[in-house]
Design a protein around this motif. Structure first.
Motif, PDB file in Angstrom:
ATOM      1  N   ALA A  52       0.029   9.354  -4.092  1.00 15.42           N
ATOM      2  CA  ALA A  52      -1.233   8.767  -3.656  1.00 15.42           C
ATOM      3  C   ALA A  52      -2.103   9.830  -2.987  1.00 15.42           C
ATOM      4  O   ALA A  52      -1.615  10.621  -2.182  1.00 15.42           O
ATOM      5  N   GLU A  67      -4.793   8.854  -1.277  1.00 12.33           N
ATOM      6  CA  GLU A  67      -5.350   8.117  -0.138  1.00 12.33           C
ATOM      7  C   GLU A  67      -4.579   6.800  -0.061  1.00 12.33           C
ATOM      8  O   GLU A  67      -3.656   6.570  -0.842  1.00 12.33           O
ATOM      9  N   SER A  68      -4.928   5.946   0.876  1.00  8.46           N
ATOM     10  CA  SER A  68      -4.295   4.631   0.925  1.00  8.46           C
ATOM     11  C   SER A  68      -4.590   3.906  -0.384  1.00  8.46           C
ATOM     12  O   SER A  68      -5.754   3.686  -0.732  1.00  8.46           O
ATOM     13  N   SER A  69      -3.546   3.552  -1.133  1.00  9.07           N
ATOM     14  CA  SER A  69      -3.720   3.047  -2.499  1.00  9.07           C
ATOM     15  C   SER A  69      -2.728   1.932  -2.786  1.00  9.07           C
ATOM     16  O   SER A  69      -1.760   1.727  -2.052  1.00  9.07           O
ATOM     17  N   SER A  70      -2.969   1.215  -3.878  1.00 10.04           N
ATOM     18  CA  SER A  70      -2.023   0.205  -4.343  1.00 10.04           C
ATOM     19  C   SER A  70      -2.045   0.180  -5.859  1.00 10.04           C
ATOM     20  O   SER A  70      -2.990   0.674  -6.487  1.00 10.04           O
ATOM     21  N   SER A  91     -11.501  12.066  -3.576  1.00 12.10           N
ATOM     22  CA  SER A  91     -10.317  11.871  -2.746  1.00 12.10           C
ATOM     23  C   SER A  91      -9.354  13.052  -2.819  1.00 12.10           C
ATOM     24  O   SER A  91      -8.508  13.228  -1.949  1.00 12.10           O
ATOM     25  N   SER A  94       0.619   5.136   1.236  1.00 12.28           N
ATOM     26  CA  SER A  94      -0.171   5.993   2.111  1.00 12.28           C
ATOM     27  C   SER A  94      -0.407   7.341   1.435  1.00 12.28           C
ATOM     28  O   SER A  94       0.258   7.692   0.460  1.00 12.28           O
ATOM     29  N   ARG A  95      -1.355   8.094   1.954  1.00 15.14           N
ATOM     30  CA  ARG A  95      -1.685   9.399   1.391  1.00 15.14           C
ATOM     31  C   ARG A  95      -0.444  10.288   1.329  1.00 15.14           C
ATOM     32  O   ARG A  95       0.284  10.441   2.313  1.00 15.14           O
ATOM     33  N   SER A 112       0.825  -1.204   0.000  1.00 18.20           N
ATOM     34  CA  SER A 112       0.000   0.000   0.000  1.00 18.20           C
ATOM     35  C   SER A 112       0.858   1.252   0.000  1.00 18.20           C
ATOM     36  O   SER A 112       1.945   1.289   0.587  1.00 18.20           O
ATOM     37  N   SER A 138      -6.112   0.003  -6.337  1.00 20.16           N
ATOM     38  CA  SER A 138      -7.089   0.525  -5.371  1.00 20.16           C
ATOM     39  C   SER A 138      -6.697   1.938  -4.994  1.00 20.16           C
ATOM     40  O   SER A 138      -5.546   2.340  -5.160  1.00 20.16           O
ATOM     41  N   GLY A 139      -7.656   2.710  -4.496  1.00 20.28           N
ATOM     42  CA  GLY A 139      -7.369   4.082  -4.110  1.00 20.28           C
ATOM     43  C   GLY A 139      -7.299   5.007  -5.312  1.00 20.28           C
ATOM     44  O   GLY A 139      -7.961   4.793  -6.329  1.00 20.28           O
ATOM     45  N   SER A 140      -6.461   6.025  -5.237  1.00 18.92           N
ATOM     46  CA  SER A 140      -6.348   7.011  -6.319  1.00 18.92           C
ATOM     47  C   SER A 140      -5.020   7.750  -6.202  1.00 18.92           C
ATOM     48  O   SER A 140      -4.410   7.809  -5.138  1.00 18.92           O
TER      49      SER A 140
END
Length: 249
Positions: free
Chosen positions: A120, A122-125, A199, A58-59, A56, A78-80
């Protein structure tokens, strides 16, 4: 009987491998991009082998910067993320926002260097696709090359749309177009087109659209007062799509 006894476990093992592969694809943002290409299972397995699924982010954590050596392109899992470019005086311009299933870093292919900074929101992958290995696969998978050409074309089209948006539209037209664009992109990914999370910050939106933060905040309030949208923190509910479309100019 001995031969049949040996064959049965073999079929079980093959079925297990295919089942695990299908699960991996379905959990990946590439799933909806790869399967419509008509690739055979063997092709999908080869593609799956080169994909690196990341930990992941992090923001605020960088995915890459203009100082990062170009080795891979990425697909948001996932995330953005957002991409920015920096002027000589240090000012940043937000050039794009990226959601699950969208490629990040395609503009690096021509010069073999990242032309923007990606972070990122937000929390993303992501799924990392090493470019050299992707090229090798593409030589034997025409449909994969077609997909990459399609993605490059889409990116170019998006750049032209942004230039028109920034140069010709009024402030309210820009924000209305932006909201409908985000709505359509979420819908394309199987999410709600009417209710979604933004986001990115108001400052990022304003920067991306070439507007002042105060103007964006004022327009959000006006759109809500006029019954076009509902806002709760970063949650947006679109209440009147047709009126919002009419504002796009």
């Amino acid at each position: 009987m001995t031969q049949l006894g040996n064959v049965t476990p073999l079929f079980q093992d093959l079925a297990k491998v295919e089942h695990e592969h299908n699960l991996a694809c379905q959990e990946c943002s590439l799933y909806r991009l790869c399967l419509p290409l008509g690739l055979h299972n063997n092709d999908l397995i080869q593609l799956d082998k080169i994909i690196k699924r990341s930990q992941s982010y992090s923001r605020g954590q960088p995915l890459f910067s203009t100082q990062t050596p170009f080795n891979s392109i990425y697909v948001v899992r996932s995330g953005s993320f957002k991409t920015t470019v920096s002027a000589v005086d240090g000012r940043e311009q937000v050039t794009g926002f990226y959601f699950p299933g969208e490629f990040v870093g395609l503009d690096a292919i021509y010069e073999q260097a990242y032309r923007s900074n990606a972070k990122a929101l937000e929390s993303s992958s992501v799924c990392e696709l090493p470019f050299d290995m992707l090229q090798e696969l593409g030589a034997n998978m025409p449909q994969l090359q077609v997909q990459m050409m399609s993605r490059l074309s889409k990116e170019l089209s998006g750049d032209k749309s942004l230039m028109f948006l920034l140069g010709k539209k009024t402030a309210e037209e820009k924000l209305a177009t932006f909201l409908l664009s985000i709505s359509r992109r979420f819908q394309d990914r199987g999410f709600s087109a009417r209710e979604f999370q933004l986001s990115m910050s108001r400052g990022d939106i304003a920067n991306h659209l070439g507007l002042a933060v105060e103007t964006v905040s004022r327009l959000f309030s006006r759109f809500q007062d006029e019954g076009l949208i509902d806002i709760h923190n970063k949650s947006i509910s679109i209440r009147d799509v047709e009126k919002l479309k009419a504002l796009c100019g």
